[in-house]
Design a protein around this motif. Structure first.
Motif, PDB file in Angstrom:
ATOM      1  N   GLY A  90      -7.284  -5.495   6.432  1.00 15.55           N
ATOM      2  CA  GLY A  90      -6.900  -4.460   7.590  1.00 15.55           C
ATOM      3  C   GLY A  90      -7.637  -4.292   8.525  1.00 15.55           C
TER       4      GLY A  90
ATOM      5  N   SER B 207      -6.148  -9.680   6.334  1.00 18.05           N
ATOM      6  CA  SER B 207      -5.681  -9.895   7.372  1.00 18.05           C
ATOM      7  C   SER B 207      -4.913 -11.259   7.637  1.00 18.05           C
ATOM      8  CB  SER B 207      -6.767 -10.129   8.483  1.00 18.05           C
ATOM      9  OG  SER B 207      -7.258  -8.556   8.443  1.00 18.05           O
TER      10      SER B 207
ATOM     11  N   GLU C 107     -10.342 -11.314  -2.091  1.00 19.70           N
ATOM     12  CA  GLU C 107     -10.156 -10.432  -0.859  1.00 19.70           C
ATOM     13  C   GLU C 107     -11.231 -10.095  -0.373  1.00 19.70           C
ATOM     14  OE1 GLU C 107      -5.881  -8.795  -0.533  1.00 19.70           O
ATOM     15  OE2 GLU C 107      -7.039  -7.197  -1.543  1.00 19.70           O
TER      16      GLU C 107
ATOM     17  N   LYS D 164       0.916  -1.026   0.055  1.00 17.31           N
ATOM     18  CA  LYS D 164       0.050   0.043   0.072  1.00 17.31           C
ATOM     19  C   LYS D 164       0.818   1.252  -0.043  1.00 17.31           C
ATOM     20  CE  LYS D 164      -3.162  -2.534   2.373  1.00 17.31           C
ATOM     21  NZ  LYS D 164      -4.743  -2.696   2.604  1.00 17.31           N
TER      22      LYS D 164
HETATM   23  C1  PEP Z   1      -4.320  -6.058   1.153  1.00 23.33           C
HETATM   24  O1  PEP Z   1      -4.264  -4.875   1.168  1.00 23.33           O
HETATM   25  O2  PEP Z   1      -4.674  -6.613  -0.093  1.00 23.33           O
HETATM   26  C2  PEP Z   1      -4.762  -6.753   2.395  1.00 23.33           C
HETATM   27  C3  PEP Z   1      -4.902  -8.105   2.273  1.00 23.33           C
HETATM   28  O3  PEP Z   1      -4.442  -6.371   3.498  1.00 23.33           O
HETATM   29  P1  PEP Z   1      -4.250  -6.872   5.149  1.00 23.33           P
HETATM   30  O4  PEP Z   1      -3.473  -8.290   4.634  1.00 23.33           O
HETATM   31  O5  PEP Z   1      -3.562  -5.797   5.842  1.00 23.33           O
HETATM   32  O6  PEP Z   1      -5.697  -7.089   5.523  1.00 23.33           O
END
Ligand code: PEP
Length: 261
Positions: A181, A221, A175, A19
């Protein structure tokens, strides 16, 4: 037997989505520590996706390893008057192998539509940059029983203009937006159910062979304490990792938790 052969042919991908974290100096430090502890492993390919301004630092620090670098987004044209955009050709010539497309943060904060994501996927592929295409439902959509409808629509939009040869070069990341997050992870069963759905959709559109070979990553996560059980699911072919990929130790631990099949 045939299923097993195909499953093990899908080398897992452990990809870090940084990110808007890590400038060029921080990227060099991270990549040098990563290369110091990293050992090539046939179970997985590692990928780091830094911000645009840190890509060359990552490419330089990881040169000579098989750790790949990816962008987090790209424009939908090769070049032109698009202030602030970076074209997929520029990513490619900067040393990127992959590009994340359709991430939920791009959809949410930059109003990216399924149609726009489809254009980017097509252009990236035509230039030889491999898309990691993100699909995922929001919490209200899941609660309304619309997960498959939403993920199916995103799938159709992203691959609208893609033929089978192009599709075979893509990676998909499921996702669930509510897990990104937030510390809330989909259970392995919940994730596996959607991964199976995506594989089924891939089969109807591109045929059984492409569906059995496409890699479908889980993101949301993922961390060392839950990656082992997620990666053990038959249709989960790796992880797209945000927060936990910012630390070399946890990123490497997640990769090491990939099952030996
Ligand atoms: C992402 O941004 O693709 C993601 C999965 O973030 P996180 O692992 O922090 O949930």
């Amino acid at each position: 037997m045939e299923d097993q052969r195909r499953m093990s042919a899908r080398r897992k991908i452990i990809a870090g989505n940084w990110k808007m974290f890590k400038d060029a100096r921080e990227t060099s430090i991270f990549c040098e520590s990563l290369r110091a502890v990293y050992k090539p492993d046939p179970r997985f390919e590692m990928v780091v996706c830094p911000p645009f301004t840190s890509i060359s630092a990552a490419v330089y620090a990881l040169a000579g390893t098989d750790i790949a670098v990816g962008g987090q987004n790209c424009g939908w044209e090769t070049e032109g008057a698009f202030t602030g955009e970076v074209s997929p050709r520029m990513l490619l010539t900067s040393g990127c192998k992959y590009v994340i497309l359709g991430h939920s943060e791009r959809r949410q904060y930059f109003s990216e539509s399924d149609q726009l994501i489809g254009k980017k996927v097509q252009l990236a592929l035509s230039l030889g940059l491999l898309p990691i295409v993100c699909l995922g439902e929001k919490i209200d959509e899941r609660e309304a029983g619309k997960t498959e409808e939403v993920v199916g629509r995103q799938f159709d939009g992203a691959f609208h203009s893609v033929d089978r040869t192009g599709f075979d070069k893509c990676v998909i990341a499921y996702e669930p937006v509510w897990a990104i997050g937030t510390g809330k992870t989909a259970t392995p069963e919940m994730a596996e159910e959607v991964h199976r759905f995506i594989r089924g959709r891939s089969a109807s559109r591109f045929g059984a062979e492409s569906a059995s070979e496409i890699r479908i990553l889980y993101g949301g996560s993922m961390k060392p304490t839950n990656s082992g059980e997620l990666l053990a699911e038959a249709d989960i072919d790796g992880g797209l990792i945000g927060g936990a990929s910012l630390d070399v130790g946890s990123f490497v631990e997640i990769a090491a938790s990939a099952p030996r099949r």
